[in-house]
Scaffold this motif. Structure first.
Motif, PDB file in Angstrom:
ATOM      1  N   MET A  95      27.273 -30.760  20.778  1.00 51.68           N
ATOM      2  CA  MET A  95      25.981 -31.217  21.309  1.00 51.68           C
ATOM      3  C   MET A  95      26.152 -32.417  22.245  1.00 51.68           C
ATOM      4  SD  MET A  95      23.676 -29.148  20.598  1.00 51.68           S
ATOM      5  CE  MET A  95      22.367 -30.100  21.306  1.00 51.68           C
ATOM      6  N   ALA A  96      26.970 -33.372  21.848  1.00 51.85           N
ATOM      7  CA  ALA A  96      27.200 -34.543  22.712  1.00 51.85           C
ATOM      8  C   ALA A  96      27.846 -34.112  24.019  1.00 51.85           C
ATOM      9  CB  ALA A  96      28.076 -35.565  21.996  1.00 51.85           C
ATOM     10  N   GLY A  97      28.806 -33.186  23.936  1.00 51.33           N
ATOM     11  CA  GLY A  97      29.474 -32.687  25.139  1.00 51.33           C
ATOM     12  C   GLY A  97      28.536 -31.915  26.055  1.00 51.33           C
ATOM     13  N   MET A  98      27.679 -31.106  25.464  1.00 53.04           N
ATOM     14  CA  MET A  98      26.729 -30.336  26.266  1.00 53.04           C
ATOM     15  C   MET A  98      25.674 -31.236  26.897  1.00 53.04           C
ATOM     16  SD  MET A  98      27.409 -27.255  26.700  1.00 53.04           S
ATOM     17  CE  MET A  98      28.433 -25.962  26.074  1.00 53.04           C
ATOM     18  N   TRP A  99      25.213 -32.236  26.160  1.00 53.92           N
ATOM     19  CA  TRP A  99      24.262 -33.182  26.740  1.00 53.92           C
ATOM     20  C   TRP A  99      24.881 -33.877  27.932  1.00 53.92           C
ATOM     21  CZ3 TRP A  99      19.281 -33.939  26.733  1.00 53.92           C
ATOM     22  CH2 TRP A  99      18.516 -33.483  25.663  1.00 53.92           C
ATOM     23  N   TYR A 100      26.131 -34.318  27.764  1.00 53.73           N
ATOM     24  CA  TYR A 100      26.812 -34.967  28.881  1.00 53.73           C
ATOM     25  C   TYR A 100      26.953 -33.999  30.055  1.00 53.73           C
ATOM     26  CZ  TYR A 100      30.549 -36.382  31.928  1.00 53.73           C
ATOM     27  OH  TYR A 100      31.276 -36.648  33.054  1.00 53.73           O
ATOM     28  N   ALA A 101      27.359 -32.763  29.790  1.00 50.26           N
ATOM     29  CA  ALA A 101      27.562 -31.788  30.868  1.00 50.26           C
ATOM     30  C   ALA A 101      26.268 -31.540  31.638  1.00 50.26           C
ATOM     31  CB  ALA A 101      28.114 -30.482  30.298  1.00 50.26           C
ATOM     32  N   TRP A 102      25.156 -31.374  30.913  1.00 50.56           N
ATOM     33  CA  TRP A 102      23.874 -31.135  31.589  1.00 50.56           C
ATOM     34  C   TRP A 102      23.417 -32.354  32.393  1.00 50.56           C
ATOM     35  CZ3 TRP A 102      21.847 -26.805  32.902  1.00 50.56           C
ATOM     36  CH2 TRP A 102      22.082 -25.652  32.154  1.00 50.56           C
ATOM     37  N   LEU A 103      23.560 -33.532  31.804  1.00 53.32           N
ATOM     38  CA  LEU A 103      23.150 -34.742  32.515  1.00 53.32           C
ATOM     39  C   LEU A 103      24.037 -35.008  33.730  1.00 53.32           C
ATOM     40  CD1 LEU A 103      22.319 -36.944  29.423  1.00 53.32           C
ATOM     41  CD2 LEU A 103      20.697 -36.176  31.173  1.00 53.32           C
ATOM     42  N   PHE A 104      25.332 -34.701  33.611  1.00 54.03           N
ATOM     43  CA  PHE A 104      26.232 -34.864  34.754  1.00 54.03           C
ATOM     44  C   PHE A 104      25.861 -33.879  35.859  1.00 54.03           C
ATOM     45  CE2 PHE A 104      30.342 -34.169  36.961  1.00 54.03           C
ATOM     46  CZ  PHE A 104      30.539 -35.473  37.407  1.00 54.03           C
ATOM     47  N   LEU A 105      25.509 -32.665  35.477  1.00 51.03           N
ATOM     48  CA  LEU A 105      25.052 -31.672  36.453  1.00 51.03           C
ATOM     49  C   LEU A 105      23.803 -32.179  37.164  1.00 51.03           C
ATOM     50  CD1 LEU A 105      24.937 -28.715  37.690  1.00 51.03           C
ATOM     51  CD2 LEU A 105      23.492 -28.179  35.733  1.00 51.03           C
ATOM     52  N   LEU A 106      22.824 -32.649  36.401  1.00 51.74           N
ATOM     53  CA  LEU A 106      21.578 -33.144  36.991  1.00 51.74           C
ATOM     54  C   LEU A 106      21.804 -34.363  37.883  1.00 51.74           C
ATOM     55  CD1 LEU A 106      19.116 -32.764  33.981  1.00 51.74           C
ATOM     56  CD2 LEU A 106      19.213 -31.370  36.061  1.00 51.74           C
ATOM     57  N   SER A 107      22.793 -35.182  37.529  1.00 45.90           N
ATOM     58  CA  SER A 107      23.053 -36.384  38.333  1.00 45.90           C
ATOM     59  C   SER A 107      23.681 -36.045  39.685  1.00 45.90           C
ATOM     60  CB  SER A 107      23.943 -37.363  37.570  1.00 45.90           C
ATOM     61  OG  SER A 107      25.261 -36.869  37.473  1.00 45.90           O
ATOM     62  N   ASN A 108      24.107 -34.815  39.851  1.00 43.25           N
ATOM     63  CA  ASN A 108      24.703 -34.385  41.116  1.00 43.25           C
ATOM     64  C   ASN A 108      23.742 -33.563  41.969  1.00 43.25           C
ATOM     65  OD1 ASN A 108      27.721 -35.142  41.332  1.00 43.25           O
ATOM     66  ND2 ASN A 108      27.412 -34.606  39.199  1.00 43.25           N
ATOM     67  N   ILE A 109      22.505 -33.495  41.547  1.00 38.49           N
ATOM     68  CA  ILE A 109      21.481 -32.788  42.310  1.00 38.49           C
ATOM     69  C   ILE A 109      20.668 -33.846  43.072  1.00 38.49           C
ATOM     70  CG2 ILE A 109      19.377 -31.386  42.144  1.00 38.49           C
ATOM     71  CD1 ILE A 109      20.571 -30.134  39.623  1.00 38.49           C
TER      72      ILE A 109
END
Length: 153
Positions: A95-109
């Motif tokens: 869950m922590a890894g997926m939250w980071y992955a999604w937030l990192f994706l959003l931070s690149n939009i």
């Protein structure tokens, strides 16, 4: 707001280069932690090889690779903990890894600045949290190996 890329000052170019270099170094340390954790997992339990962790340091590609790492490291740890009979959380770190992955994706939009700053800060918090979690699992596996070795001696 338009940026005139052709007339950037040398100081601004140096700042951008320094930030990029620092970010790359941090990603390399993070990838090394993931690699060391995977090396403590027996090969039959791994769903990702330790050297594939270095792909986390490739800019832009790591947007995708964070999702892969979060899922495969969690599954690899689940397999290893089951084999070693270590009681640990279900899907360790997923869950922590997926939250980071999604937030990192959003931070690149490209989004409005106030949203990007908020997402960027959250991404950083989850990045540190996931990194610490993976490092704690690495320490747990290393301690378990020491314990098993001392019992055999």
């Amino acid at each position: 707001m338009n940026i005139d890329y052709e007339n950037l000052s040398p100081e601004m170019i140096q700042l951008v280069a320094a930030v990029f270099l620092i970010r790359l170094i941090i990603w390399l340390f993070y990838a090394n932690t993931v690699r060391k954790t995977l090396m403590l997992i027996s090969p039959e339990n791994r769903l990702i090889t330790p050297n594939q962790a270095w792909l986390l340091a490739i800019p832009l590609f790591n947007i995708y690779w964070n999702f892969v790492v979060a899922a495969r490291v969690a599954d690899s740890l689940t397999n290893e903990f089951y084999d070693r009979k270590i009681a640990e959380e279900e899907d360790p770190g997923r869950m922590a890894g997926m939250w980071y992955a999604w937030l990192f994706l959003l931070s690149n939009i490209p989004l409005p600045a106030f949203i990007l700053i908020t997402i960027g800060l959250l991404s950083f918090v989850y990045f540190i949290g996931y990194w610490v979690k993976v490092n704690n699992f690495r320490n747990l596996l290393a301690e378990h190996e020491k314990f098993k070795k001392n019992q055999r001696d």
